[in-house]
Write a protein that holds these residues in place. Structure first.
Motif, short mmCIF file in Angstrom:
data_model
loop_
_atom_site.label_atom_id
_atom_site.label_comp_id
_atom_site.label_asym_id
_atom_site.label_seq_id
_atom_site.Cartn_x
_atom_site.Cartn_y
_atom_site.Cartn_z
N ALA A 1 20.93 14.95 1.88
CA ALA A 1 21.44 13.58 1.96
C ALA A 1 20.80 12.77 0.83
O ALA A 1 19.59 12.80 0.65
N VAL A 2 21.65 12.05 0.08
CA VAL A 2 21.19 11.28 -1.08
C VAL A 2 21.55 9.81 -0.89
O VAL A 2 22.73 9.46 -0.82
N SER A 3 20.53 8.97 -0.78
CA SER A 3 20.73 7.53 -0.66
C SER A 3 20.31 6.84 -1.93
O SER A 3 19.77 7.46 -2.85
N LEU A 4 20.55 5.52 -1.99
CA LEU A 4 20.30 4.76 -3.20
C LEU A 4 19.47 3.53 -2.90
O LEU A 4 19.68 2.84 -1.90
N ARG A 5 18.52 3.27 -3.79
CA ARG A 5 17.78 2.00 -3.78
C ARG A 5 17.85 1.46 -5.21
O ARG A 5 17.36 2.09 -6.15
N ALA A 6 18.50 0.29 -5.39
CA ALA A 6 18.74 -0.21 -6.73
C ALA A 6 18.40 -1.69 -6.85
O ALA A 6 18.52 -2.45 -5.89
N SER B 1 29.75 7.97 -6.43
CA SER B 1 31.00 7.77 -5.70
C SER B 1 30.75 7.51 -4.22
O SER B 1 31.49 6.74 -3.60
N ALA B 2 29.71 8.12 -3.66
CA ALA B 2 29.49 7.98 -2.22
C ALA B 2 28.06 8.30 -1.83
O ALA B 2 27.78 9.39 -1.31
N PRO B 3 27.11 7.37 -2.04
CA PRO B 3 25.76 7.61 -1.52
C PRO B 3 25.78 7.57 0.01
O PRO B 3 26.70 7.01 0.61
N ASP B 4 24.78 8.17 0.63
CA ASP B 4 24.73 8.15 2.09
C ASP B 4 24.34 6.77 2.62
O ASP B 4 24.74 6.40 3.73
N CYS C 1 29.77 3.50 2.53
CA CYS C 1 28.54 3.86 3.21
C CYS C 1 27.86 2.60 3.77
O CYS C 1 28.23 1.47 3.42
N PRO C 2 26.86 2.76 4.63
CA PRO C 2 26.07 1.60 5.06
C PRO C 2 25.39 0.95 3.86
O PRO C 2 24.72 1.62 3.08
#
Length: 229
Positions: free
Chosen positions: A91-96, A109-112, A173-174
């Motif tokens: 699972a790959v999420s993003l913090r930006a 395209s679709a982070p978790d 995603c959330p």
């Protein structure tokens, strides 16, 4: 906290945390660097996640390479980091941060999950706003190509055209947003529109600026990360 420095191709990167099945790709903003991710890693790594961060073009260890920070230079690098993460995590999420959000919206395209701090959510709107601040019309920009402003930014016809021709991904995603009420780059109406369209959760720090840097602002950021990550 375990810290591993390495390169993704030619991109300087750092990985925080013990081996895990999920993690966050951290994307810094303008004038930032990959090490900014360490504070976030201190929050999420104890939860069993890892954090991957890289220097964007012209930043961090890449300042002496003659590179410039444009979406067409940053997005391929962020995609490379995302590919690395997908290869190592389930699972790959993003913090930006800031403009890093805009670049990430073009790369992922679709982070978790997405945690966005002072995000640039509508780059075209921001460029048009800056043109208004500088008293520059589209006709003038079309004719001159580039125009320097009194507030340090260079308005670019090429940049504006690229933004219009490359819409960001429409995430489902959330999404969690942290926004300062005194943010001078992203109007509240833009944040509210995005929040409504994407069913995102918005947290507003009263008195907060675009750059969270005071002790109070950093405390609010840390509390938000601990709650949302």
């Amino acid at each position: 906290m375990k810290t591993q420095r390495f390169q993704i191709g030619t991109i300087p990167a750092v990985l925080y945390g013990e081996p895990a099945k999920q993690g966050y790709v951290f994307v810094h903003g303008q004038m930032g660097r990959k090490e900014e991710a360490e504070a976030f890693a201190q929050v999420v790594c104890p939860k069993g996640l890892q954090v991957l961060s890289m220097d964007l073009p012209g930043h961090g260890e890449r300042q002496s390479r003659g590179e410039e920070l444009f979406p067409w230079t940053a997005v391929p690098d962020i995609r490379a980091a995302g590919d690395w993460a997908k290869h190592h995590w389930e699972a790959v999420s993003l913090r930006a941060n800031s403009i890093g959000t805009y670049f990430a919206m073009l790369a992922f395209s679709a982070p978790d999950r997405a945690l966005l701090v002072s995000p640039i959510l509508n780059m075209e709107r921001l460029i048009l706003d800056m043109m208004g601040w500088a008293g520059v019309t589209e006709e003038q920009l079309q004719a001159q190509g580039e125009i320097a402003t009194s507030f340090g930014q260079i308005l670019s016809r090429e940049y504006l055209c690229w933004v219009r021709e490359h819409p960001p991904f429409d995430w489902t995603c959330p999404i969690r947003i942290l926004y300062g009420s005194e943010d001078h780059l992203t109007p509240r109406r833009t944040v509210d529109e995005y929040t409504q369209q994407h069913d995102a959760a918005l947290t507003v720090v009263e008195g907060g600026e675009h750059w969270f840097h005071t002790s109070e602002q950093l405390a609010a950021l840390r509390k938000w990360e601990e709650r949302e990550a």
